[in-house]
Design a protein around this motif. Sequence first.
Motif, PDB file in Angstrom:
ATOM      1  N   THR A   1     -10.287  25.410   0.936  1.00  0.00           N
ATOM      2  CA  THR A   1      -8.945  25.158   0.402  1.00  0.00           C
ATOM      3  C   THR A   1      -8.613  23.681   0.573  1.00  0.00           C
ATOM      4  OG1 THR A   1      -8.236  27.387   0.982  1.00  0.00           O
ATOM      5  CG2 THR A   1      -6.502  25.754   0.615  1.00  0.00           C
ATOM      6  N   TYR A   2      -8.164  23.051  -0.505  1.00  0.00           N
ATOM      7  CA  TYR A   2      -7.903  21.616  -0.487  1.00  0.00           C
ATOM      8  C   TYR A   2      -6.400  21.358  -0.498  1.00  0.00           C
ATOM      9  CZ  TYR A   2      -7.745  16.771  -2.188  1.00  0.00           C
ATOM     10  OH  TYR A   2      -7.486  15.430  -2.331  1.00  0.00           O
ATOM     11  N   LEU A   3      -5.898  20.693   0.521  1.00  0.00           N
ATOM     12  CA  LEU A   3      -4.501  20.300   0.610  1.00  0.00           C
ATOM     13  C   LEU A   3      -4.426  18.782   0.601  1.00  0.00           C
ATOM     14  CD1 LEU A   3      -3.412  22.768   3.439  1.00  0.00           C
ATOM     15  CD2 LEU A   3      -3.186  23.089   0.975  1.00  0.00           C
ATOM     16  N   SER A   4      -3.691  18.228  -0.337  1.00  0.00           N
ATOM     17  CA  SER A   4      -3.646  16.779  -0.505  1.00  0.00           C
ATOM     18  C   SER A   4      -2.301  16.222  -0.071  1.00  0.00           C
ATOM     19  CB  SER A   4      -3.889  16.429  -1.978  1.00  0.00           C
ATOM     20  OG  SER A   4      -3.721  15.049  -2.202  1.00  0.00           O
ATOM     21  N   LEU A   5      -2.335  15.080   0.622  1.00  0.00           N
ATOM     22  CA  LEU A   5      -1.122  14.335   0.978  1.00  0.00           C
ATOM     23  C   LEU A   5      -1.210  12.982   0.262  1.00  0.00           C
ATOM     24  CD1 LEU A   5      -1.008  15.063   4.826  1.00  0.00           C
ATOM     25  CD2 LEU A   5       0.423  16.093   3.063  1.00  0.00           C
ATOM     26  N   PRO A   6      -0.766  12.898  -0.970  1.00  0.00           N
ATOM     27  CA  PRO A   6      -0.992  11.695  -1.778  1.00  0.00           C
ATOM     28  C   PRO A   6      -0.121  10.502  -1.427  1.00  0.00           C
ATOM     29  CG  PRO A   6       0.269  13.302  -3.031  1.00  0.00           C
ATOM     30  CD  PRO A   6      -0.103  13.967  -1.735  1.00  0.00           C
ATOM     31  N   THR A   7       0.962  10.716  -0.672  1.00  0.00           N
ATOM     32  CA  THR A   7       1.849   9.604  -0.335  1.00  0.00           C
ATOM     33  C   THR A   7       2.081   9.550   1.166  1.00  0.00           C
ATOM     34  OG1 THR A   7       3.818  10.988  -0.638  1.00  0.00           O
ATOM     35  CG2 THR A   7       3.054   9.745  -2.556  1.00  0.00           C
ATOM     36  N   ARG A   8       2.500   8.372   1.624  1.00  0.00           N
ATOM     37  CA  ARG A   8       2.828   8.188   3.029  1.00  0.00           C
ATOM     38  C   ARG A   8       4.214   8.752   3.340  1.00  0.00           C
ATOM     39  NH1 ARG A   8       1.048   2.114   5.051  1.00  0.00           N
ATOM     40  NH2 ARG A   8      -1.028   2.707   5.764  1.00  0.00           N
ATOM     41  N   VAL A   9       4.504   8.873   4.629  1.00  0.00           N
ATOM     42  CA  VAL A   9       5.819   9.336   5.071  1.00  0.00           C
ATOM     43  C   VAL A   9       6.890   8.408   4.490  1.00  0.00           C
ATOM     44  CG1 VAL A   9       5.718   7.985   7.222  1.00  0.00           C
ATOM     45  CG2 VAL A   9       7.175  10.016   7.089  1.00  0.00           C
ATOM     46  N   GLU A  10       7.999   8.982   4.055  1.00  0.00           N
ATOM     47  CA  GLU A  10       9.113   8.239   3.458  1.00  0.00           C
ATOM     48  C   GLU A  10       8.664   7.426   2.244  1.00  0.00           C
ATOM     49  OE1 GLU A  10      10.935   5.937   6.533  1.00  0.00           O
ATOM     50  OE2 GLU A  10      11.683   7.689   7.624  1.00  0.00           O
ATOM     51  N   ASP A  11       7.540   7.835   1.658  1.00  0.00           N
ATOM     52  CA  ASP A  11       7.000   7.174   0.461  1.00  0.00           C
ATOM     53  C   ASP A  11       6.750   5.675   0.681  1.00  0.00           C
ATOM     54  OD1 ASP A  11       5.999   7.619  -2.078  1.00  0.00           O
ATOM     55  OD2 ASP A  11       7.843   7.013  -3.081  1.00  0.00           O
ATOM     56  N   ARG A  12       6.371   5.305   1.908  1.00  0.00           N
ATOM     57  CA  ARG A  12       6.073   3.898   2.206  1.00  0.00           C
ATOM     58  C   ARG A  12       4.825   3.458   1.446  1.00  0.00           C
ATOM     59  NH1 ARG A  12       7.033   4.568   8.720  1.00  0.00           N
ATOM     60  NH2 ARG A  12       9.294   4.891   8.591  1.00  0.00           N
ATOM     61  N   PRO A  13       4.793   2.216   0.975  1.00  0.00           N
ATOM     62  CA  PRO A  13       3.666   1.769   0.139  1.00  0.00           C
ATOM     63  C   PRO A  13       2.403   1.552   0.962  1.00  0.00           C
ATOM     64  CG  PRO A  13       5.146  -0.060   0.576  1.00  0.00           C
ATOM     65  CD  PRO A  13       5.817   1.171   1.146  1.00  0.00           C
ATOM     66  N   LEU A  14       1.271   1.791   0.329  1.00  0.00           N
ATOM     67  CA  LEU A  14      -0.004   1.432   0.929  1.00  0.00           C
ATOM     68  C   LEU A  14      -0.167  -0.082   0.885  1.00  0.00           C
ATOM     69  CD1 LEU A  14      -2.180   4.240  -0.669  1.00  0.00           C
ATOM     70  CD2 LEU A  14      -1.764   3.947   1.780  1.00  0.00           C
ATOM     71  N   PRO A  15      -0.953  -0.658   1.809  1.00  0.00           N
ATOM     72  CA  PRO A  15      -1.111  -2.115   1.818  1.00  0.00           C
ATOM     73  C   PRO A  15      -1.741  -2.633   0.526  1.00  0.00           C
ATOM     74  CG  PRO A  15      -1.964  -1.137   3.850  1.00  0.00           C
ATOM     75  CD  PRO A  15      -1.695  -0.013   2.911  1.00  0.00           C
ATOM     76  N   VAL A  16      -1.342  -3.838   0.158  1.00  0.00           N
ATOM     77  CA  VAL A  16      -1.992  -4.539  -0.957  1.00  0.00           C
ATOM     78  C   VAL A  16      -3.272  -5.169  -0.421  1.00  0.00           C
ATOM     79  CG1 VAL A  16      -1.792  -6.419  -2.620  1.00  0.00           C
ATOM     80  CG2 VAL A  16       0.210  -5.000  -2.075  1.00  0.00           C
TER      81      VAL A  16
ATOM     82  N   ALA B   1      -7.753  -0.432   6.767  1.00  0.00           N
ATOM     83  CA  ALA B   1      -6.640  -0.836   5.897  1.00  0.00           C
ATOM     84  C   ALA B   1      -5.405   0.017   6.172  1.00  0.00           C
ATOM     85  CB  ALA B   1      -7.050  -0.718   4.428  1.00  0.00           C
ATOM     86  N   GLY B   2      -5.641   1.285   6.510  1.00  0.00           N
ATOM     87  CA  GLY B   2      -4.541   2.200   6.775  1.00  0.00           C
ATOM     88  C   GLY B   2      -3.780   1.911   8.052  1.00  0.00           C
ATOM     89  N   ARG B   3      -4.285   0.983   8.892  1.00  0.00           N
ATOM     90  CA  ARG B   3      -3.536   0.626  10.105  1.00  0.00           C
ATOM     91  C   ARG B   3      -2.354  -0.271   9.769  1.00  0.00           C
ATOM     92  NH1 ARG B   3      -4.023   4.435  11.403  1.00  0.00           N
ATOM     93  NH2 ARG B   3      -5.605   4.935   9.872  1.00  0.00           N
ATOM     94  N   GLY B   4      -2.346  -0.863   8.569  1.00  0.00           N
ATOM     95  CA  GLY B   4      -1.278  -1.794   8.204  1.00  0.00           C
ATOM     96  C   GLY B   4      -0.144  -1.111   7.463  1.00  0.00           C
ATOM     97  N   GLY B   5       1.070  -1.626   7.646  1.00  0.00           N
ATOM     98  CA  GLY B   5       2.218  -1.151   6.891  1.00  0.00           C
ATOM     99  C   GLY B   5       2.698   0.223   7.280  1.00  0.00           C
ATOM    100  N   ARG B   6       2.534   0.603   8.526  1.00  0.00           N
ATOM    101  CA  ARG B   6       2.941   1.947   8.942  1.00  0.00           C
ATOM    102  C   ARG B   6       4.412   1.988   9.378  1.00  0.00           C
ATOM    103  NH1 ARG B   6      -1.627   4.964   9.073  1.00  0.00           N
ATOM    104  NH2 ARG B   6      -0.649   6.655  10.236  1.00  0.00           N
ATOM    105  N   GLY B   7       5.008   0.808   9.467  1.00  0.00           N
ATOM    106  CA  GLY B   7       6.450   0.743   9.725  1.00  0.00           C
ATOM    107  C   GLY B   7       7.198   0.527   8.422  1.00  0.00           C
ATOM    108  N   ARG B   8       8.321  -0.159   8.491  1.00  0.00           N
ATOM    109  CA  ARG B   8       9.156  -0.354   7.299  1.00  0.00           C
ATOM    110  C   ARG B   8       8.796  -1.626   6.541  1.00  0.00           C
ATOM    111  NH1 ARG B   8      12.518   3.630   7.072  1.00  0.00           N
ATOM    112  NH2 ARG B   8      13.193   4.720   8.966  1.00  0.00           N
ATOM    113  N   SER B   9       7.939  -2.481   7.121  1.00  0.00           N
ATOM    114  CA  SER B   9       7.531  -3.712   6.438  1.00  0.00           C
ATOM    115  C   SER B   9       6.200  -3.494   5.721  1.00  0.00           C
ATOM    116  CB  SER B   9       7.377  -4.855   7.451  1.00  0.00           C
ATOM    117  OG  SER B   9       8.596  -5.090   8.124  1.00  0.00           O
ATOM    118  N   PRO B  10       6.091  -3.959   4.483  1.00  0.00           N
ATOM    119  CA  PRO B  10       4.821  -3.805   3.755  1.00  0.00           C
ATOM    120  C   PRO B  10       3.718  -4.643   4.399  1.00  0.00           C
ATOM    121  CG  PRO B  10       6.330  -5.219   2.539  1.00  0.00           C
ATOM    122  CD  PRO B  10       7.107  -4.664   3.699  1.00  0.00           C
TER     123      PRO B  10
END
Length: 404
Positions: free
Chosen positions: A45-60, A258-267
């Motif tokens: 069974t595949y469950l996807s989480l396509p966005t971050r919490v509070e829809d925060r952007p992924l790093p550029v 890359a996922g270690r960046g932008g986990r707060g409110r700043s991009p």
Amino acid sequence: QEERLPYNARDLALVRARMQEAAVVLGSATPDVQTFFNVSRRGFTYLSLPTRVEDRPLPVVHIVDTKEPAVRRGKDTILSSPLVSALGETLEEGNQSLLLLNRRGFTTFLYCGDCGHVFNCRHCSVTMTHHLSRNRLKCHYCDYTIETPAICPECKVGRIISFGAGTEKLLQEVKALFPGARVGRLDSDAVTKRADYEAILSALDKREIDILVGTQMIAKGHDFPHVTLVGVVSADSSLNIPDFRASERTFQLLTQVAGRGGRGRSPARVFIQTINPFHMAVQKAASHDYRGFYEKEIPSRQETGFPPFQRMINIRITSAKEEKAMELGRLLAETARKHAPSEGIFVLGPAEPPIARIKGKYRRQLLLKGPDAGPLHDLAALLLRTAGRRASDIKVDVDPLNFM
């Protein structure tokens, strides 16, 4: 687990759950290719989480081609101009940075500039890593250590030259560039016990570290809201490993760090330094595109007959004498080819692995490939019986993850 009895904890969890009629939840931003393949083929069974919490952007993500003269700062420098500028900007903003270099030590190895002598481990067929702070050369496979010589022990007159860079050298360069910054290091040389590891992460959490330099230890699951810059100093160190999973592991490592960046409110921004800017794994990691990576990777696995389309067993042979390792390898290969079913099973080798000697033991390996595990297990059992008293020199690794 590769020491003693080899096993894969993930696969063992699935077996245990089947025995206990339990459910298993496998969670990852970068699932193993074989696991994702099982979504369609074995009904996972595949469950996807396509966005971050509070829809925060992924790093550029910015890919820096280090072959370009414009981005290089000098012959012996490690950091590119764009990454240095980004570090300075992040410091001015009062935020934190992570720098990943997946090599420990000061330099990759030392050699003599006159006669070319390279300092290899006396017990393993690898070069020894230079640790400047301890003035030592160390083998990262058997821990054999010697004091760094002042002159070449071979020609007695040559000057010693360093090649490559490790986290210790990167730390030195960062401190020289930003003398006012608080810089830390996280690798298995800096961390000798759990308390050291926790102390470094605690200091990062309390914002007592501005720039943290480290190996892949900094990529795994950390959540620090003020990290707004991540730099990958060399994406190529994992790309060039002689293993069919090299692209997958590179993609996983780049995506995870890359996922270690932008986990707060700043991009956040990510800079990936590489000499292979158009490599598929680098490009897909830069766009945070796991599905795209999987769809590119899976056809090549099918074409070459690697997992998940074939099962594998790696027969590892070791001996204190090279000729004995070769002799046993040839015997097992002849036996395997003679008794393997006529269709479906391939016997590759015996071959010398990329690291031919570790801790004074010479190594050979024999790879069995086939569509089903049962016949491979039967053939491996036959090889152990054939080896007889020499079976203690053999390790059977089912579904191996490492060929080094």
